[in-house]
Design a protein around this motif. Structure first.
Motif, PDB file in Angstrom:
ATOM      1  N   MET A  86      45.521  21.885  83.316  1.00 21.58           N
ATOM      2  CA  MET A  86      45.200  22.015  81.886  1.00 21.58           C
ATOM      3  C   MET A  86      45.803  20.856  81.099  1.00 21.58           C
ATOM      4  O   MET A  86      45.152  20.283  80.216  1.00 21.58           O
ATOM      5  CB  MET A  86      45.720  23.350  81.343  1.00 21.58           C
ATOM      6  CG  MET A  86      45.017  24.562  81.898  1.00 21.58           C
ATOM      7  SD  MET A  86      45.904  26.116  81.555  1.00 21.58           S
ATOM      8  CE  MET A  86      45.734  26.259  79.789  1.00 21.58           C
ATOM      9  N   LEU A  87      47.039  20.522  81.420  1.00 23.83           N
ATOM     10  CA  LEU A  87      47.720  19.413  80.751  1.00 23.83           C
ATOM     11  C   LEU A  87      47.004  18.096  81.041  1.00 23.83           C
ATOM     12  O   LEU A  87      46.751  17.298  80.129  1.00 23.83           O
ATOM     13  CB  LEU A  87      49.174  19.345  81.215  1.00 23.83           C
ATOM     14  CG  LEU A  87      50.055  18.263  80.597  1.00 23.83           C
ATOM     15  CD1 LEU A  87      50.203  18.463  79.096  1.00 23.83           C
ATOM     16  CD2 LEU A  87      51.428  18.273  81.274  1.00 23.83           C
ATOM     17  N   ALA A  88      46.635  17.888  82.303  1.00 23.32           N
ATOM     18  CA  ALA A  88      45.929  16.653  82.689  1.00 23.32           C
ATOM     19  C   ALA A  88      44.596  16.541  81.962  1.00 23.32           C
ATOM     20  O   ALA A  88      44.237  15.462  81.467  1.00 23.32           O
ATOM     21  CB  ALA A  88      45.726  16.623  84.201  1.00 23.32           C
ATOM     22  N   ALA A  89      43.870  17.641  81.880  1.00 21.79           N
ATOM     23  CA  ALA A  89      42.568  17.621  81.193  1.00 21.79           C
ATOM     24  C   ALA A  89      42.738  17.263  79.718  1.00 21.79           C
ATOM     25  O   ALA A  89      41.967  16.469  79.165  1.00 21.79           O
ATOM     26  CB  ALA A  89      41.874  18.977  81.339  1.00 21.79           C
ATOM     27  N   ARG A  90      43.747  17.831  79.079  1.00 21.48           N
ATOM     28  CA  ARG A  90      44.000  17.542  77.665  1.00 21.48           C
ATOM     29  C   ARG A  90      44.329  16.066  77.465  1.00 21.48           C
ATOM     30  O   ARG A  90      43.798  15.405  76.580  1.00 21.48           O
ATOM     31  CB  ARG A  90      45.155  18.421  77.171  1.00 21.48           C
ATOM     32  CG  ARG A  90      45.620  18.164  75.762  1.00 21.48           C
ATOM     33  CD  ARG A  90      44.722  18.793  74.696  1.00 21.48           C
ATOM     34  NE  ARG A  90      44.508  20.197  74.902  1.00 21.48           N
ATOM     35  CZ  ARG A  90      45.333  21.178  74.528  1.00 21.48           C
ATOM     36  NH1 ARG A  90      46.439  20.878  73.870  1.00 21.48           N
ATOM     37  NH2 ARG A  90      45.048  22.434  74.762  1.00 21.48           N
ATOM     38  N   LEU A  91      45.223  15.544  78.294  1.00 21.88           N
ATOM     39  CA  LEU A  91      45.611  14.135  78.164  1.00 21.88           C
ATOM     40  C   LEU A  91      44.441  13.205  78.463  1.00 21.88           C
ATOM     41  O   LEU A  91      44.255  12.192  77.780  1.00 21.88           O
ATOM     42  CB  LEU A  91      46.805  13.829  79.060  1.00 21.88           C
ATOM     43  CG  LEU A  91      48.114  14.496  78.649  1.00 21.88           C
ATOM     44  CD1 LEU A  91      49.183  14.289  79.712  1.00 21.88           C
ATOM     45  CD2 LEU A  91      48.593  13.994  77.298  1.00 21.88           C
ATOM     46  N   ASP A  92      43.643  13.545  79.481  1.00 22.74           N
ATOM     47  CA  ASP A  92      42.466  12.728  79.812  1.00 22.74           C
ATOM     48  C   ASP A  92      41.477  12.698  78.656  1.00 22.74           C
ATOM     49  O   ASP A  92      40.893  11.660  78.346  1.00 22.74           O
ATOM     50  CB  ASP A  92      41.769  13.259  81.063  1.00 22.74           C
ATOM     51  CG  ASP A  92      42.546  12.981  82.334  1.00 22.74           C
ATOM     52  OD1 ASP A  92      43.471  12.134  82.305  1.00 22.74           O
ATOM     53  OD2 ASP A  92      42.237  13.619  83.360  1.00 22.74           O
ATOM     54  N   GLU A  93      41.307  13.843  78.018  1.00 27.91           N
ATOM     55  CA  GLU A  93      40.366  13.955  76.903  1.00 27.91           C
ATOM     56  C   GLU A  93      40.805  13.102  75.714  1.00 27.91           C
ATOM     57  O   GLU A  93      39.988  12.421  75.085  1.00 27.91           O
ATOM     58  CB  GLU A  93      40.264  15.430  76.487  1.00 27.91           C
ATOM     59  CG  GLU A  93      39.410  15.690  75.272  1.00 27.91           C
ATOM     60  CD  GLU A  93      39.483  17.147  74.835  1.00 27.91           C
ATOM     61  OE1 GLU A  93      39.134  17.402  73.663  1.00 27.91           O
ATOM     62  OE2 GLU A  93      39.892  18.011  75.632  1.00 27.91           O
ATOM     63  N   LEU A  94      42.088  13.115  75.430  1.00 33.06           N
ATOM     64  CA  LEU A  94      42.588  12.447  74.231  1.00 33.06           C
ATOM     65  C   LEU A  94      43.017  11.000  74.428  1.00 33.06           C
ATOM     66  O   LEU A  94      42.991  10.218  73.482  1.00 33.06           O
ATOM     67  CB  LEU A  94      43.758  13.248  73.656  1.00 33.06           C
ATOM     68  CG  LEU A  94      43.404  14.663  73.200  1.00 33.06           C
ATOM     69  CD1 LEU A  94      44.661  15.429  72.830  1.00 33.06           C
ATOM     70  CD2 LEU A  94      42.429  14.620  72.038  1.00 33.06           C
ATOM     71  N   PHE A  95      43.431  10.660  75.647  1.00 34.45           N
ATOM     72  CA  PHE A  95      43.971   9.321  75.891  1.00 34.45           C
ATOM     73  C   PHE A  95      43.195   8.606  76.988  1.00 34.45           C
ATOM     74  O   PHE A  95      43.769   7.941  77.854  1.00 34.45           O
ATOM     75  CB  PHE A  95      45.463   9.419  76.256  1.00 34.45           C
ATOM     76  CG  PHE A  95      46.300  10.011  75.160  1.00 34.45           C
ATOM     77  CD1 PHE A  95      46.748   9.228  74.120  1.00 34.45           C
ATOM     78  CD2 PHE A  95      46.602  11.360  75.158  1.00 34.45           C
ATOM     79  CE1 PHE A  95      47.503   9.767  73.098  1.00 34.45           C
ATOM     80  CE2 PHE A  95      47.357  11.916  74.137  1.00 34.45           C
ATOM     81  CZ  PHE A  95      47.804  11.121  73.103  1.00 34.45           C
ATOM     82  N   GLN A  96      41.887   8.730  76.946  1.00 35.39           N
ATOM     83  CA  GLN A  96      40.999   8.180  77.961  1.00 35.39           C
ATOM     84  C   GLN A  96      41.323   6.734  78.321  1.00 35.39           C
ATOM     85  O   GLN A  96      41.496   5.907  77.449  1.00 35.39           O
ATOM     86  CB  GLN A  96      39.554   8.233  77.461  1.00 35.39           C
ATOM     87  CG  GLN A  96      39.132   9.591  77.029  1.00 35.39           C
ATOM     88  CD  GLN A  96      37.855   9.546  76.200  1.00 35.39           C
ATOM     89  OE1 GLN A  96      37.197   8.519  76.103  1.00 35.39           O
ATOM     90  NE2 GLN A  96      37.505  10.653  75.607  1.00 35.39           N
TER      91      GLN A  96
END
Length: 163
Positions: A140-150
């Protein structure tokens, strides 16, 4: 400065606490590096000159270390995480360069997924460790970071906490 005597003792925590802390631990590569040499020189200069705020902050960090060990030994990962946040606040007080706009944005974006956070070291590594909230996962954390800091390099690393 004055000669220093460093001492340590292992934190003896219940197996269930070890398991919970390991499950809730995540390591984030922030890409934000800082140089330890300058940071340590500044803090040491202030400590040696008996700067009251610096001495008070360092004493607070020492107290927190004892309290954090106690919370782990008594099985409270949640309380440990809260104290980790207090340590982070004292670290920022000790050195305003501990954080920046990018790190603050990461923390804000993931606040609902984390209970505790601390920047790792000051040697240019660019990592942040977090204690996830109960029910949150590294995925979940990885998905959030990937989404915001592509494509910025910010990501959750595949790391295990050795406890």
């Amino acid at each position: 400065g004055s000669p220093q005597r460093l001492t340590f003792r292992p934190v003896e925590m219940p197996e269930e606490t070890r398991r919970e802390l390991s499950e809730r631990f995540a390591l984030i590569y922030t890409g934000q590096r800082r140089m330890a040499r300058n940071l340590l020189r500044t803090i040491m200069r202030k400590a040696i000159s008996h700067d009251p705020d610096t001495l008070e902050t360092l004493a607070g960090i020492r107290r927190l270390a004892v309290m954090m060990a106690f919370e782990l030994e008594t099985g409270s990962v949640d309380r440990f995480a809260a104290l980790l946040n207090e340590h982070w606040a004292l670290s920022r007080r000790l050195d305003a360069g501990s954080s920046n706009t990018c790190i603050d944005a990461m923390l804000s974006a993931c606040r609902d997924l984390t209970d505790g956070v601390m920047i790792c070291g000051a040697g240019g590594g660019g990592f942040m460790s977090v204690v996830l909230r109960k029910g949150a996962t590294r995925e979940m954390l990885a998905a959030r970071l990937d989404e915001l800091f592509q494509e910025s390099g910010v990501k959750v690393w595949d790391a295990q906490l050795m406890v």
